[in-house]
Design an enzyme around this catalytic site. Sequence first.
Site, PDB file in Angstrom:
ATOM      1  N   GLY A 277       0.831  -1.211   0.000  1.00  0.00           N
ATOM      2  CA  GLY A 277       0.000   0.000   0.000  1.00  0.00           C
ATOM      3  C   GLY A 277       0.855   1.246   0.000  1.00  0.00           C
ATOM      4  O   GLY A 277       2.091   1.167  -0.080  1.00  0.00           O
TER       5      GLY A 277
ATOM      6  N   ASP B 244      -9.288   9.261  15.534  1.00  0.00           N
ATOM      7  CA  ASP B 244      -9.591   8.818  14.163  1.00  0.00           C
ATOM      8  C   ASP B 244      -9.964   7.337  14.182  1.00  0.00           C
ATOM      9  O   ASP B 244      -9.518   6.573  13.334  1.00  0.00           O
ATOM     10  CB  ASP B 244      -8.377   9.085  13.261  1.00  0.00           C
ATOM     11  CG  ASP B 244      -8.754   9.034  11.781  1.00  0.00           C
ATOM     12  OD1 ASP B 244      -9.954   8.996  11.470  1.00  0.00           O
ATOM     13  OD2 ASP B 244      -7.833   9.024  10.941  1.00  0.00           O
TER      14      ASP B 244
END
Length: 944
Positions: free
Chosen positions: A588, A706
């Site tokens: 990624g 988050d």
Amino acid sequence: MDEQNRPIHTFQVCHVMEPNQNNWLRSGWIQRQAAQRVYVELRFTLRDCNSIPWVSGTCKETFNLFYLQTDEPLPAATRFRPTDYAKVDTIAADESFTQTDLGDRVLRLNTEVREVGPVTQKGFYLAFQDVGACIALVSVKVFYKRCPSTLRNLAAFPDTVPHMDSSSLVEVRGACVENAEERDTPKLYCGADGDWLVPLGRCVCSIGHEEMDGYCRACKPGYFKAYAGNTKCSKCPPHSSSHDQAATICHCDKGFYRAIKDPSTMACTRPPSAPRNLVSLINDTALFLQWMPPSDTGGRKDITYNILCQRCDGSNGDIGVTQCEPCEPDLRFIPRPLGLTSTSVAILDFAMHADYTFHVEAVNGVSGLGRAARSLANVTVNTHQAGDAPSGPALVGVVRKDWASQNSIALSWAEVEQPPSDIVDYEVKYYEKEQEQLSYSSTRTKNPSVVVTGLRPSTVYVFHVRARTAAGYTAYSPSFQFATAAEDPDIADQGQVLVVVTASVGGFSLLVILTLFLLITGRCQGYIKARMKSEEKRRTRFRSGHAIPFSGIKTYVDPDTYEDPTQAVEEFAKEIDPSYICIERVIGAGEFGEVCCGRLRIPGRMDIAVAIKTLKGGYMDQQRREFLREASIMGQFNNPNIIRLEGVVTKSRPVMIVVEYMENGALDSFLRTRDGQFTVLQLVGMLRGIAVGMTYLSDMGYVHRDLAARNILVDENLVCKVSDFGMSRVLEDDTEAAYTATGGKIPIRWTAPESIAYGKFSSASDIWSYGIVMWEVMSYGERPYWEMSNQDVILSIEEGYRLPAPMGCPVTLHQLMLHCWQKEPGQRPCFDDVLSFLDKLIINPSSLLTLVNDAQSFPDSPEDMPDYPLFISIGDWLDSIKMSQYKNNFLAAGYTTLDSISTMSIDDIRRIGVCLIGHQRRIISSIQSLRLQFHHIQQSGFQV
Ligand code: ADE
């Protein structure tokens, strides 16, 4: 005679039979006074000429009114000269004498009013001319109009005479009544008819006074009013009083004070009592002071703490004199020595082998105002304690191994019967024997037992245990060596695997449930648990599948408090030799560079799969710091549900962060690819893991900010671990984060309303996000609030709407979500509560059987169900959710408009031939989404 038959005096004339009459009657001189416009009201009778025989031609039915103005009365001898007079009007009657049949004469009085003038001289005469009528003048009233004195809006307005010109008003300024003051100039306008018009401006009661019946009255004793205005006097706030009338402030009772910035409406307060339970901890490099807030805050919330330090190199030589002096100026306090808002401080750069006395002073906004003694708590620390030197003899003797699995060892030891002072907790230090003491881990526990997890199989570990008392740490126990169990492929060490198997078999006998619970909570490792004695079981009870962190003590240190952030990295993350890292492939891309997976091969240790985050070349110093910030946060955590930091590479290029590899990647995409494939119990098991991690973080005082399914990683055994810590300060990396009005970047759909509105983040706002993660998990990665815009999400939350239960979600879980989404942060559960709630559900799986099977929960009742906008067809809708293959099913079943699908339930969807559970889920959640959007459109008043 008048109408009531009383005799009255009149002036009469009735020469109706003689022609050319010219008879005059004149008043005396009338003073004009203040009049600008003069009115004359005449009351008279006048005979109808028709009622008198033979007078036609000579009889008249009117008379004339004249006036003459002069500054003085005319001398008495002045001859009357009609030509000097100005005519006002000819006056005719409305009524007249009439002769009744019986011959009685009935008096009918006429009243006529005429304005005379303009009169500008000091006085005037009135004159009446008769030209042959039959008249009786009963009265003449001469007057002028004035606006009467009045009180309006706490201002007094005087008697006022209107203007001569009837079209203009007289502007009058009012004067404030006693004890009132002007806000806007009070004004009224006097109209020609004597009426007050158009009130403007106002007065308000001054300080110490309140309005009553149009006046300002003094406040009663015990009440006060500090500001001028139309408010009432207020009762004195607590711990204050007023003894006189008209108090503008209530004075504080003895021993209570008001800070300069305290409003007069606030209660009087007092300095706090001393901090409680001050303890010191010391290691090789740092000395920590921790304490509890004072029992009496003095009634204020602005408590801060100051650390005052003295170095007392005492018992010098033989004489035993202790000499104290201020501590060295280069002693470093983190975050700072004065004005601390938290209840701990770290002290660095102290001298070895010295005695320091620390006074922790609790201060609030009124400290120093009175003569109260300072609120101090003291502790003396001897820095011999640093490193090896303990503050007392070892209190822990023999440490026993209760059981061991591949990854865990349970230990216990005897409590000293009469310790010299109360034991606060124990620290267990351990390391791999092979590694000697190159690096060690430690954990704390309040009980004389612990389960140390996260160990490697077939490995010998060395353990030392020491107790901590208020005076600091005691000496370590002797070392004890215990080995973990050998690797056995048949025994799964991860509870969730067994949960999957057991739950899907579907047997819910008590034994299975109990085993399930114990396994899923990670409280025992495979079958080994079964061998535990009941006493050992009792002692290994703990909350989070891990040793309890020292409760109440905030152990997370914000790397931003370090002057040099690289110091924080050095402190919390191990440096790894890059030759030990073998990168295999890219998996990624992060904000700072690629994310790869590979193997970590540390000599003498089994190699493990790792994920490697790299910092791409050409970075600025600031980017390097931001990148490594995540490592210095992650390195402080040690919990099976928090992603584990293996170490960092900072001394060579590329800079890397190495963490454990999680085979199934991010939770949101993982669930999307496995739609409908897990049992509810498996999903709850995932949620439990996340709750364990979050409980640990919130106990440490760390706020994630988050928390979202995309930031949870899943390993091969479905264990979920919280990750992404770098973003707790700036959310640059999160593609979901949007800028708010205040300029912060926030993932709106996951964020609590108070964080969006005021930037207020806390564990309670993390709980809100946890509720959203629950919803994401139960809906297999559906996007919260679907395609609604961020703005609409904020508005609908503000209006009280909450996400409906995902299809197939147990009612209890949706209720827990709603609990997490309470508007008031204080009313939301804490992670501890969430965890024990989930545990209860897992122990009692029947509580998960009541499902919210269709969307009946939103809107609240079927009657409330709106009609759908008919702006797209069923075909368009199915295309948009990639379910086009079912167009014919809907049409064949007679569903031709969006309107018609609005009440479809999951059973209806099944009945028309949608058999795959994932497809049923997608269709029903899209229907829910349409409802929510439509409802929101209706709420916002939009026309569709
Ligand atoms: N992506 C980011 N971090 C990861 C990890 N630790 N394991 C797997 N994929 C990841």
